[in-house]
Each structure stands twice: as C-alpha cells, then as structure tokens.
Write an enzyme that holds these catalytic residues in place. Structure first.
Site, PDB file in Angstrom:
ATOM      1  N   LYS A 141     -58.099 -65.805  20.051  1.00 15.75           N
ATOM      2  CA  LYS A 141     -59.454 -65.256  20.123  1.00 15.75           C
ATOM      3  C   LYS A 141     -59.400 -63.731  20.300  1.00 15.75           C
ATOM      4  CE  LYS A 141     -59.492 -66.338  25.082  1.00 15.75           C
ATOM      5  NZ  LYS A 141     -59.824 -67.391  26.062  1.00 15.75           N
ATOM      6  N   TYR A 181     -63.580 -32.099  30.072  1.00 16.10           N
ATOM      7  CA  TYR A 181     -64.990 -32.169  30.460  1.00 16.10           C
ATOM      8  C   TYR A 181     -65.174 -32.186  31.965  1.00 16.10           C
ATOM      9  CZ  TYR A 181     -66.299 -33.370  25.636  1.00 16.10           C
ATOM     10  OH  TYR A 181     -66.516 -33.350  24.291  1.00 16.10           O
TER      11      TYR A 181
HETATM   12  C1  LIG Z   1     -58.647 -67.813  26.761  1.00 17.51           C
HETATM   13  C2  LIG Z   1     -58.408 -69.247  27.092  1.00 17.51           C
HETATM   14  C3  LIG Z   1     -57.094 -69.763  27.203  1.00 17.51           C
HETATM   15  C4  LIG Z   1     -55.858 -68.904  27.165  1.00 17.51           C
HETATM   16  O1  LIG Z   1     -55.546 -68.420  28.464  1.00 17.51           O
HETATM   17  P1  LIG Z   1     -54.249 -67.511  28.741  1.00 17.51           P
HETATM   18  O2  LIG Z   1     -54.300 -67.239  30.185  1.00 17.51           O
HETATM   19  O3  LIG Z   1     -54.428 -66.284  27.914  1.00 17.51           O
HETATM   20  O4  LIG Z   1     -53.065 -68.324  28.311  1.00 17.51           O
HETATM   21  C5  LIG Z   1     -56.949 -71.135  27.368  1.00 17.51           C
HETATM   22  N1  LIG Z   1     -58.034 -71.940  27.469  1.00 17.51           N
HETATM   23  C6  LIG Z   1     -59.304 -71.471  27.411  1.00 17.51           C
HETATM   24  C7  LIG Z   1     -60.439 -72.412  27.539  1.00 17.51           C
HETATM   25  C8  LIG Z   1     -59.533 -70.110  27.247  1.00 17.51           C
HETATM   26  O5  LIG Z   1     -60.788 -69.635  27.214  1.00 17.51           O
END
Ligand SMILES: *Cc1c(COP(=O)(O)O)cnc(C)c1O
Length: 369
Positions: A38, A264
C-alpha cells in the site's frame, strides 16, 4: 549503486529479495506470505516492488485502496490482491479487476453482495475483518450471527478468509494485550469454523507479529515494513537492508561569516565562520520542518552533517564546516548507511511515516533488477 546527479529515491531490489527471504525463514514453509504494498509500496514504487516479489514467489498482495489494486493489475500482477479498506463507491471496479475486499461491517457486506449480484458474480472471494482490540475497522464477535444470516444460502460471495489486525506487536510492554487480541481472534476462528461452510483460512500477523508471535501465523502472514528493510527491533534490523535510499547532491556551498543567519526566519545564526551546503530537497518532498534546526543529520562523504535553520519547500541547508566536500558531491538523506528509523527518531516519528511521506516528485531509480 547509481551516482546521484539530482534528488533520487534509489530502490534496491536485491535488498528487497534479501528481506523477503529473511522474513520467509522466520515462518513455516507452508505459511502463505502476503506482501503489503500500500501507499506506493511504502513510498518506494509499488509496481516495481510487487513485480519483483511476484517473480520470486510471494503468494498474495495487500493494498489499502481499490485504486492501488488497479494499478497493480495494470502492471501485470496476477496474484490475489486484498484491498484492506475498500469503499462502497469502488465495489464495481474492484470486481472488474478481481480484487478481494476486506469486509468489516454488515452494511458493507450487504452492499458488496448487492453489487456482486448485479455483476453476476458467483462465489466471489471476500475476507472478513474482525476487531479484536485495535478499534479501527472490523466486525465484533457479537455480529457473527448476523453475518452468518447474510452469507448463508447464497452463492454470490464466498468467505475465503478471516483476519484481524494487532495493535502493538512490536511493543514488549504490551505482550499481555497482544495475547488477549490473539485469544479473541482464536475464539472468533472457532465460531467461524463451526458455522461457515466455506472453511476460510486465517491471517493476523504483521511484520513484528511474524517476529514476536510466530505461533499465531495461521495460514498466512501480512508483511509490509520488514520487506522495506525495517524490523522495529535492532536485532532484526541487522538482518534486513533498507530498500529505499534518498539521495541528493550538493547544489552550492557558502562560507557564512560569524553573526550571519541561514534560511527563512533566520533560525540559524553562525557564531563563527561556517561552511554550508544547499541541497535540492525540502518539505514538499517529505522532509518536513521537524527535521530542521539542527535536529537531524544527513550523510556527506560518510560523515554526519546537521540540517540547519528551517527546512524550505524545495531545499535544505546543512553544516559542512568539518567535512571535506564539493559542489556536485552525493549526499545521503536516509537509507543505506543512515536507516530511516534513526533519521525519523530524531523528530519523534517512525520509519513508516518518513518513507511513506516521500513525494511523487522525487524520481525513483530501480537498481539490481
Ligand atoms: C499496513 C498493514 C499491515 C502491514 O504492517 P507492517 O507493520 O508494515 O508489517 C498488515 N496488516 C494490515 C491490516 C495493515 O493495515
């Protein structure tokens, strides 16, 4: 390694394969591996990451939203793709792209069945997500009878898996709570096995879950951050390598006389002659203002140089008074040699936020493919 001539995010597929193999070695050979890609593959390049992982045998992919799943299908990903947080308005395209929804409420379930029916789906694969204590998304155990009513005596959708998500697998102070979540999940699994005809498989572990609770791997695990090189623990980090390295170059050097300011709002003031270097990367790229004013360092020719003054939109200034370097030299912001978790900790955040926050403006360069 490519030598940077501008700001690039170098994505090392050899590091990715190493991380995958390490995580695989921590689970049973028969356990399926779901790669979480993702948010652009945690800020890297979801398509490149997924194609590489599909090639070396990853079983399943997960994304957060439908559009991310479509982009993987367009790149040639043929393995199953779970959409963790699908929205009703995208159900039709989700089905058109054979993505699998994670269904988390009765209203979402009935809406999905309706759309699937309109599209003449038969046994369309769905996952049901249960809330065991994260209190974010998911059915409660008490909703099982209602779910059963909705899915019995229909062949439009088929519950192929049930899942839950753990709140604190990386935190040794929360072991008791994690065990409680796993117990709640076990209870739900038993109820499901006793009532569902489809005999769904189960998945609950994220990266730190794989490492700390391997007894709960069920038939599949879901790993994101570990694949990208961060294990939320120093011992694990020794085994993993950062996939993404943010590199840039020195655009210009300045010699700042004592008493002058830099940037800045004049947040840096020199109290002796200071040599600064200006780099073409800023808060619009994902290096936020929290990293400025001396809090965080970058790597110049193997030496740490602090970011001074306020981070600008497109530039940062660093102090290179003690470092031999020239305009055009490569600078590592984070990644190989300077892990994202170390960099992010200086501003009280986590590797996840730093790496997923990198702007799409930064050119991605894949190496070792
Ligand atoms: C993002 C996510 C993961 C992955 O978690 P990590 O800590 O990056 O391994 C797994 N399950 C769900 C439901 C998630 O939203």
């Amino acid at each position: 390694m490519a030598k940077a001539e501008e700001t690039i995010l170098e994505i090392d597929l050899k590091a990715l394969i190493n991380n995958y193999q390490y995580l695989r070695s921590r689970i049973k050979p028969e356990t399926k591996f779901m790669a979480v890609v993702k948010a652009y593959g945690y800020g890297s390049d979801a398509q490149e990451i997924a194609l590489c992982l599909q090639h070396i045998g990853v079983d399943y992919f997960a994304v957060a939203y439908v559009s991310e799943g479509i982009s993987l299908r367009n790149a040639g990903i043929t393995k199953p793709i779970l959409v963790l947080h699908p929205q009703k308005v995208h159900f039709k395209v989700l089905i058109e792209h054979t993505l699998e929804p994670s269904i988390y409420s009765n209203s979402i379930l009935s809406d999905f069945i309706l759309t699937a029916q309109e599209m003449d789906a038969k046994d369309y694969p769905i996952h049901l997500k249960f809330n065991t204590g994260l209190n974010r998304l998911g059915f409660s155990a008490e909703e099982l009878p209602e779910i059963t009513k909705l899915i019995h005596n229909q062949d439009i959708v088929k519950v192929i898996a049930i899942l839950s998500h753990l709140a604190a697998t990386e935190d040794v102070n929360e072991t008791e709570f994690t065990k409680l979540q796993l117990k709640r999940f076990d209870f739900i699994c038993q109820q499901v096995d006793a009532t569902f005809k489809s005999k769904p498989f189960k998945h609950v572990l994220n990266t730190s879950g794989i490492l700390n609770y391997p007894q709960a791997q069920f038939q599949m695990v879901r790993s994101g951050i570990g694949l990208y090189g961060y294990g939320n623990h120093p011992d694990v980090d020794m085994e993993l390598s950062p996939v993404a390295t943010l590199k840039t170059i020195i655009a210009q050097k300045h010699s700042i006389p004592s008493g002058e300011s830099v940037g800045y709002n004049r947040k840096y003031k020199s109290n002796s002659e200071t040599i600064t270097a200006t780099l073409p990367v800023g808060h619009a790229d994902g290096i936020g203002r929290q990293y400025g004013q001396g809090k965080t360092c970058v790597l110049v020719n193997g030496q740490l140089a602090p970011i001074i003054g306020n981070v600008c939109m497109d530039m940062i200034m660093i102090d290179v008074s003690e470092i031999e370097c020239s305009e055009g030299d490569e600078v590592i912001i984070f990644g190989k040699g300077l892990p994202a978790n170390d960099f992010s900790q200086t501003a009280q955040t986590i590797s996840y936020e730093l790496i997923t926050g990198l702007s799409q403006r930064i050119k991605r360069v894949v190496i070792n493919n």
